[in-house]
Write a protein that holds these residues in place. Sequence first.
Motif, PDB file in Angstrom:
ATOM      1  N   PRO A  61      10.283   5.985  -7.826  1.00 39.68           N
ATOM      2  CA  PRO A  61       9.435   6.802  -6.955  1.00 39.68           C
ATOM      3  C   PRO A  61      10.035   7.023  -5.568  1.00 39.68           C
ATOM      4  N   THR A  62      10.675   6.009  -5.006  1.00 37.03           N
ATOM      5  CA  THR A  62      11.274   6.153  -3.679  1.00 37.03           C
ATOM      6  C   THR A  62      12.451   7.121  -3.721  1.00 37.03           C
ATOM      7  N   GLU A  63      13.292   6.983  -4.732  1.00 39.89           N
ATOM      8  CA  GLU A  63      14.433   7.892  -4.870  1.00 39.89           C
ATOM      9  C   GLU A  63      13.952   9.328  -5.019  1.00 39.89           C
ATOM     10  N   ALA A 102       9.806   9.599   7.174  1.00 38.78           N
ATOM     11  CA  ALA A 102       9.085  10.554   6.325  1.00 38.78           C
ATOM     12  C   ALA A 102       8.708   9.943   4.983  1.00 38.78           C
ATOM     13  N   VAL A 103       9.590   9.113   4.436  1.00 39.47           N
ATOM     14  CA  VAL A 103       9.370   8.549   3.098  1.00 39.47           C
ATOM     15  C   VAL A 103       8.608   7.228   3.153  1.00 39.47           C
ATOM     16  N   TRP A 104       9.003   6.342   4.055  1.00 42.39           N
ATOM     17  CA  TRP A 104       8.370   5.024   4.134  1.00 42.39           C
ATOM     18  C   TRP A 104       7.110   5.028   4.997  1.00 42.39           C
ATOM     19  N   LYS A 105       6.932   6.070   5.809  1.00 41.75           N
ATOM     20  CA  LYS A 105       5.750   6.205   6.668  1.00 41.75           C
ATOM     21  C   LYS A 105       5.617   5.044   7.655  1.00 41.75           C
ATOM     22  N   LYS A 160       0.829  -1.208   0.000  1.00 40.85           N
ATOM     23  CA  LYS A 160       0.000   0.000   0.000  1.00 40.85           C
ATOM     24  C   LYS A 160       0.863   1.258   0.000  1.00 40.85           C
ATOM     25  N   SER A 161       1.920   1.242   0.806  1.00 40.93           N
ATOM     26  CA  SER A 161       2.814   2.398   0.881  1.00 40.93           C
ATOM     27  C   SER A 161       3.472   2.679  -0.462  1.00 40.93           C
ATOM     28  N   GLN A 162       3.977   1.640  -1.112  1.00 40.37           N
ATOM     29  CA  GLN A 162       4.640   1.819  -2.404  1.00 40.37           C
ATOM     30  C   GLN A 162       3.668   2.276  -3.483  1.00 40.37           C
ATOM     31  N   LEU A 163       2.448   1.762  -3.472  1.00 43.35           N
ATOM     32  CA  LEU A 163       1.460   2.161  -4.480  1.00 43.35           C
ATOM     33  C   LEU A 163       1.036   3.613  -4.288  1.00 43.35           C
ATOM     34  N   ARG A 164       0.922   4.056  -3.019  1.00 39.42           N
ATOM     35  CA  ARG A 164       0.596   5.477  -2.782  1.00 39.42           C
ATOM     36  C   ARG A 164       1.679   6.373  -3.362  1.00 39.42           C
ATOM     37  N   ILE A 200      19.039   9.590   9.171  1.00 37.57           N
ATOM     38  CA  ILE A 200      18.549   8.426   8.448  1.00 37.57           C
ATOM     39  C   ILE A 200      17.165   8.040   8.960  1.00 37.57           C
ATOM     40  N   ARG A 201      16.992   8.108  10.285  1.00 35.57           N
ATOM     41  CA  ARG A 201      15.689   7.775  10.874  1.00 35.57           C
ATOM     42  C   ARG A 201      14.592   8.695  10.336  1.00 35.57           C
ATOM     43  N   LYS A 202      14.847  10.015  10.305  1.00 38.72           N
ATOM     44  CA  LYS A 202      13.830  10.965   9.861  1.00 38.72           C
ATOM     45  C   LYS A 202      13.492  10.774   8.381  1.00 38.72           C
ATOM     46  N   ILE A 203      14.509  10.504   7.567  1.00 36.06           N
ATOM     47  CA  ILE A 203      14.253  10.263   6.144  1.00 36.06           C
ATOM     48  C   ILE A 203      13.389   9.026   5.981  1.00 36.06           C
ATOM     49  N   TYR A 204      13.762   7.948   6.674  1.00 40.17           N
ATOM     50  CA  TYR A 204      13.015   6.692   6.549  1.00 40.17           C
ATOM     51  C   TYR A 204      11.556   6.876   6.968  1.00 40.17           C
TER      52      TYR A 204
END
Length: 236
Positions: free
Chosen positions: A165-167, A190-193, A115-119, A184-188
């Motif tokens: 899309p992730t990049e 924020a992006v991966w939710k 679901k995360s990747q499709l969003r 690294i934690r904040k990026i992860y």
Amino acid sequence: MDKENILIVDDDKEIRNLIEIYLKNEGYNTIKAKDGIEALSVLQNNEVDLIILDIMMPNMDGIEVCMKVREEREMPIIMLSAKSEDMDKILGLTTGADDYVTKPFNPLELIARVKSQLRRYKKFNNNSADEQDIQTEGVMEIEDLMINTNTHEILVDGKDIKLTPTEFSILELLAENRGIVFSIRKIYEAVWKEEFFENDNTVMVHIRKIREKIEEDTRKPKYIKTVWGVGYKIDK
């Protein structure tokens, strides 16, 4: 609205069927392939929105399949592997995968990743006419780097750059917050939710891939700077 088509590629029939059950319960359409060769054939004849791809398979493994898919397509790829070694994960992400799940896995966790990747993929491809009209409002320029958040185009010195899309999400996060250092934690998160786990090198692998695509010299990056012991940033 039509539900997304998800390709499940695994040489284990029971795993293919298990994943299919959970995906269908969420309303997704599924297509199954038992190896890499069959998967590539499926892609030639079907519209696929996301691939769940096992690494260890006969005939053609998931790494080779991922590389071939990335030559032409940008849909999200989630790697599956019985191996948990860091190098195996890095190899999968380096060849263009967006995420990585280690077997044995919790099917509900896999569905959450899907679901995360499709969003993210929908956002990446949301190039409506209205967005085109306000194109200039979504353009960020950093020296020779141009990021268009409406069309998801990346240009470096006028050359078109293809990001997954992730990049793109990582680059967009840093570019929209220039001068701010992101751990690294904040990026992860924020992006991966989702919650970040220590010793997860997913972000570092993606940063390396982005640099390989946009930097002239990855050893002396001009755009994404490393703040040692803290994280990454793009300067103002």
